[in-house]
Design an enzyme around this catalytic site. Structure first.
Site, PDB file in Angstrom:
ATOM      1  CG  ASN A 182      68.760  39.955  30.867  1.00 52.86           C
ATOM      2  OD1 ASN A 182      68.000  39.534  31.740  1.00 52.86           O
ATOM      3  ND2 ASN A 182      68.323  40.547  29.777  1.00 52.86           N
TER       4      ASN A 182
ATOM      5  CB  CYS B  62      65.339  39.507  47.267  1.00 55.11           C
ATOM      6  SG  CYS B  62      65.654  37.945  48.087  1.00 55.11           S
TER       7      CYS B  62
ATOM      8  CG  ASP C 295      63.765  46.240  38.889  1.00 50.56           C
ATOM      9  OD1 ASP C 295      63.979  46.738  40.020  1.00 50.56           O
ATOM     10  OD2 ASP C 295      64.650  46.083  38.035  1.00 50.56           O
TER      11      ASP C 295
ATOM     12  CB  THR D 260      67.264  42.346  50.677  1.00 49.74           C
ATOM     13  OG1 THR D 260      66.074  42.534  51.450  1.00 49.74           O
ATOM     14  CG2 THR D 260      67.361  40.879  50.310  1.00 49.74           C
TER      15      THR D 260
ATOM     16  CD  GLU E 279      64.688  48.057  46.983  1.00 52.46           C
ATOM     17  OE1 GLU E 279      63.571  48.460  47.354  1.00 52.46           O
ATOM     18  OE2 GLU E 279      65.534  48.794  46.455  1.00 52.46           O
TER      19      GLU E 279
HETATM   20  N1  SAM Z   1      67.602  41.887  45.463  1.00 51.80           N
HETATM   21  C1  SAM Z   1      68.100  43.187  45.888  1.00 51.80           C
HETATM   22  C2  SAM Z   1      67.394  43.607  47.162  1.00 51.80           C
HETATM   23  O1  SAM Z   1      66.426  42.942  47.523  1.00 51.80           O
HETATM   24  O2  SAM Z   1      67.837  44.579  47.793  1.00 51.80           O
HETATM   25  C3  SAM Z   1      67.907  44.238  44.790  1.00 51.80           C
HETATM   26  C4  SAM Z   1      66.472  44.546  44.426  1.00 51.80           C
HETATM   27  S1  SAM Z   1      66.362  45.763  43.114  1.00 51.80           S
HETATM   28  C5  SAM Z   1      64.785  46.466  43.330  1.00 51.80           C
HETATM   29  C6  SAM Z   1      66.200  44.751  41.668  1.00 51.80           C
HETATM   30  C7  SAM Z   1      67.561  44.389  41.091  1.00 51.80           C
HETATM   31  O3  SAM Z   1      67.408  43.455  40.034  1.00 51.80           O
HETATM   32  C8  SAM Z   1      68.292  45.583  40.531  1.00 51.80           C
HETATM   33  O4  SAM Z   1      69.590  45.637  41.075  1.00 51.80           O
HETATM   34  C9  SAM Z   1      68.310  45.315  39.027  1.00 51.80           C
HETATM   35  O5  SAM Z   1      69.426  45.872  38.375  1.00 51.80           O
HETATM   36  C10 SAM Z   1      68.298  43.803  38.987  1.00 51.80           C
HETATM   37  N2  SAM Z   1      67.762  43.216  37.756  1.00 51.80           N
HETATM   38  C11 SAM Z   1      66.647  43.606  37.100  1.00 51.80           C
HETATM   39  N3  SAM Z   1      66.448  42.838  36.009  1.00 51.80           N
HETATM   40  C12 SAM Z   1      67.460  41.933  35.983  1.00 51.80           C
HETATM   41  C13 SAM Z   1      67.822  40.885  35.096  1.00 51.80           C
HETATM   42  N4  SAM Z   1      67.080  40.600  34.027  1.00 51.80           N
HETATM   43  N5  SAM Z   1      68.926  40.154  35.363  1.00 51.80           N
HETATM   44  C14 SAM Z   1      69.680  40.441  36.443  1.00 51.80           C
HETATM   45  N6  SAM Z   1      69.393  41.425  37.323  1.00 51.80           N
HETATM   46  C15 SAM Z   1      68.304  42.168  37.094  1.00 51.80           C
END
Ligand code: SAM
Length: 244
Positions: free
Chosen positions: A111, A131, A134, A217, A219
């Site tokens: 995290n 990138c 959320d 990416t 996304e």
């Molecule tokens: N960066 C990738 C892309 O652009 O395709 C994934 C984007 S996805 C919408 C957001 C990612 O961030 C998810 O895989 C989620 O599990 C991760 N994530 C969210 N909060 C996080 C945190 N506090 N620490 C690590 N990862 C996190």
């Protein structure tokens, strides 16, 4: 939930050698105990690029061959997604054993909103990627966003002066939020175009990293398929921040 997550007490406490085994060397121990268990392995170089919330690792795997001499770390909170990326790292290393490809890429479950300075030392990183974080649309959820004044201070701590934070999102409100929070932070300044060393300043050769985060990416690919907008903003870690 991240109850089961453990954190190193300091960067030196991380088992980096198991993440990047070809970069590991025996480290002479300072203790007088010369039993095998007392010898620790250290890396010949440190991680310099972090992909925060790396998801399925599309960017990580695109960056690895572009920066073959740089250690790159994906950080992801979801267990199954982290395991997928780790499995893919293993497979790519086997497939590319002849050239040593992908030895510089790895992924851990973390995290990143907690204890980032426990993973990296001050000024260690040259690039951080955020990138398609959320978006947490609702006002009361904004505290869950991975960009905030406090978290930006942590990014500033682990980045070396001149290092770059790359952000991209398809959510305009989040783009404005990230821009606002980095621009008001004394340690960062916005950069319109990011040039790698040796590139011209004529607008050509827009940073390769920007191109990759737009196209590689998961996304980014999804947004392209849906013909959506992608908002990019990059920020440089100032050398001598002026504190208000
Ligand atoms: N960066 C990738 C892309 O652009 O395709 C994934 C984007 S996805 C919408 C957001 C990612 O961030 C998810 O895989 C989620 O599990 C991760 N994530 C969210 N909060 C996080 C945190 N506090 N620490 C690590 N990862 C996190």
């Amino acid at each position: 939930s991240d109850h089961s997550l453990t954190y190193p007490t300091s960067p030196a406490d991380m088992d980096w050698a198991s993440l990047y085994p070809t970069y590991a060397v025996e480290q002479p121990t300072t203790s007088h105990d010369d039993s095998p268990s007392a010898s620790a392995k250290a890396l010949t170089k440190n991680v310099e690029i972090a992909d925060i919330g790396c998801g399925f690792g599309g960017l990580l795997f695109a960056l690895a061959p572009k920066f073959p001499d740089t250690l790159i770390l994906g950080m992801e909170i979801r267990t199954s997604v982290t395991e997928y990326v780790q499995e893919k790292v293993r497979a790519l290393r086997v497939q590319n054993a002849a050239t040593g490809g992908f030895q510089n890429a790895s992924c851990i479950r973390a995290n990143t909103m907690k204890f980032l300075p426990n993973f990296f030392t001050r000024g260690q990183l040259s690039k951080i990627f955020l990138c398609f974080p959320d978006p947490h649309f609702k006002q009361r959820k904004h505290k869950a966003r991975i960009v905030s004044y406090t978290l930006n201070s942590e990014y500033a701590y682990v980045l070396k002066p001149g290092a770059i934070v790359y952000t991209i999102t398809d959510v305009q409100d989040l783009h404005e939020w990230m821009k606002g929070h980095f621009e008001k932070h004394p340690c960062f300044e916005r950069v319109e175009k990011v040039f790698e060393e040796g590139e011209g300043e004529d607008g050509e050769g827009m940073d390769e990293c920007v191109r990759l985060m737009r196209s590689e990416t998961e996304e980014g690919k999804k947004v392209t398929r849906n013909k959506g907008m992608k908002y990019v903003a990059c920020f440089r870690r100032r050398e001598d921040p002026e504190w208000p």
